[in-house]
Design an enzyme around this catalytic site. Structure first.
Site, mmCIF file in Angstrom:
data_model
loop_
_atom_site.group_PDB
_atom_site.id
_atom_site.type_symbol
_atom_site.label_atom_id
_atom_site.label_comp_id
_atom_site.label_asym_id
_atom_site.label_seq_id
_atom_site.Cartn_x
_atom_site.Cartn_y
_atom_site.Cartn_z
ATOM 1 N N ASN A 23 -3.370 -8.090 7.527
ATOM 2 C CA ASN A 23 -4.111 -8.016 6.345
ATOM 3 C C ASN A 23 -3.837 -9.248 5.268
ATOM 4 O OD1 ASN A 23 -2.536 -6.982 3.735
ATOM 5 N ND2 ASN A 23 -1.538 -6.116 5.596
ATOM 6 N N HIS B 14 5.216 -6.146 8.457
ATOM 7 C CA HIS B 14 5.194 -7.615 8.855
ATOM 8 C C HIS B 14 5.124 -8.395 7.696
ATOM 9 C CE1 HIS B 14 2.450 -5.719 12.279
ATOM 10 N NE2 HIS B 14 3.515 -6.054 12.715
ATOM 11 N N GLU C 161 -0.339 0.869 15.743
ATOM 12 C CA GLU C 161 -0.924 2.160 15.046
ATOM 13 C C GLU C 161 -1.854 2.495 16.492
ATOM 14 O OE1 GLU C 161 -3.496 1.706 11.848
ATOM 15 O OE2 GLU C 161 -4.639 3.162 12.279
ATOM 16 N N HIS D 41 -1.984 -3.304 18.792
ATOM 17 C CA HIS D 41 -1.449 -2.939 17.398
ATOM 18 C C HIS D 41 -0.756 -1.665 17.591
ATOM 19 C CE1 HIS D 41 -1.081 -1.719 13.291
ATOM 20 N NE2 HIS D 41 -1.424 -3.088 12.916
ATOM 21 N N SER E 101 2.156 -5.504 2.761
ATOM 22 C CA SER E 101 3.185 -5.225 2.968
ATOM 23 C C SER E 101 4.306 -6.341 2.443
ATOM 24 C CB SER E 101 3.495 -5.630 4.742
ATOM 25 O OG SER E 101 2.877 -6.834 4.860
ATOM 26 N N CYS F 138 0.753 -1.388 -0.050
ATOM 27 C CA CYS F 138 -0.054 0.017 0.090
ATOM 28 C C CYS F 138 0.869 1.210 0.125
ATOM 29 C CB CYS F 138 -0.964 0.190 1.250
ATOM 30 S SG CYS F 138 0.015 0.104 2.924
#
Ligand code: F3S
Length: 283
Positions: free
Chosen positions: A225, A44, A131, A129, A266, A12
């Site tokens: 993800n 990751h 974030e 997490h 990622s 991304c």
């Protein structure tokens, strides 16, 4: 063999920017005595982390800051970090390269501004997490992280509150949480900050349904993800596999006529290309 790539796959915008920040730091400091660190794993993905490690990049966390000095360069990953950590890095006079994704920056800013206005900040996300830890730190403790609809049901809401989502949170769970909280407080301020990158990869994958004999999902097995992509792929195609690199492609895929590829946010382009080349060479 025909190989069909998902319309959207791999890095991304935010992860690409973070990896490029680290790569540029390596290139710019190759002749100097500077040491390059990332604050936590940059992505990751073991392939990327091994590659950065071979270039001398070290991963640190708050407990190993004694290693840092004026000759250190520290890259902040896309998940962001806390204001306390930034202050601590500044005290050590290290060079900070902030690769916090702009979408995460926006959530940090909202958490700060709304909590300062007296609003209780609710974050829909994974408590551990990076974030979520970084966003909640900007609310200075006037904040609660909830992971699912059950936790939303148990929550007592003050008069003024605001809801923010982890950028990679499940849209379905977010809708459930939002509905429960709105039923308790009609004035709830809602920011659906879920990033479209996750949805775009999921939708592109669903577009591959019935188009291939098998689906290969490429990405870190520790990447949330990527795991979600694998679950979706397995639900639309029984012959689905999750691999981190080309050598893990199962023999059962080598005789297929059509193989579809997708990759987590990622996963670098180079790994996707290696998998594609391996399959083409096997024809
Ligand atoms: Fe940023 Fe979205 Fe990626 S928030 S790090 S572009 S998944």
């Amino acid at each position: 063999m025909e190989i069909i790539r998902a319309r959207v796959l791999g890095f991304c915008f935010g992860v690409r920017r973070a990896v490029e920040t680290a790569e540029n730091a390596i290139a710019e400091n190759s002749d100097s005595l500077k040491k390059i660190f990332t604050l936590g794993p940059l992505v990751h993905n073991p392939v990327v982390m091994d590659s950065l490690g071979r270039c001398g990049v070290q991963v640190i966390d708050g407990s190993s800051f004694e290693m840092l000095d004026k000759k250190s360069v520290v890259v902040i990953r896309a998940h962001g970090t806390t204001p306390e950590i930034i202050d601590s890095l500044k005290e050590r006079q290290v060079q900070i390269l902030d690769a916090t994704c702009p979408k995460v920056h926006l959530s940090q800013k909202r958490a700060k501004e709304w909590s300062e206005k007296g609003y209780f900040v609710i974050i829909a996300g994974d408590k551990n997490h990076g974030e979520v830890v970084s966003i909640s730190s900007y609310a200075k403790g006037y904040c609660k992280v909830i992971e699912n609809a059950g936790e939303a049901s148990d929550l007592d809401l003050p008069k003024n509150c605001v809801l923010i989502a982890q950028t990679t949170f499940s849209p379905v769970e977010f809708e459930k949480i939002k509905d429960i909280l709105v039923s308790k407080n009609k004035e709830l301020v809602i920011f659906n900050s879920i990033c479209s990158a996750t949805m775009e990869r999921q939708e592109a994958l669903v577009g591959l349904k019935d188009k291939a004999d098998g689906i290969i999902v490429i990405g870190g097995k520790n990447s949330a993800n990527t795991k979600r992509l694998y679950e979706t792929a397995a639900s639309i195609c029984p012959k689905t596999v999750l691999i981190e690199d080309a050598e893990e492609i199962p023999d059962s895929f080598l005789g297929m006529k059509k193989v579809a590829l997708t990759a987590g946010a990622s996963t670098p382009d180079s790994t996707i290309e290696r998998v594609e080349l391996f399959l083409k060479d096997e024809k």
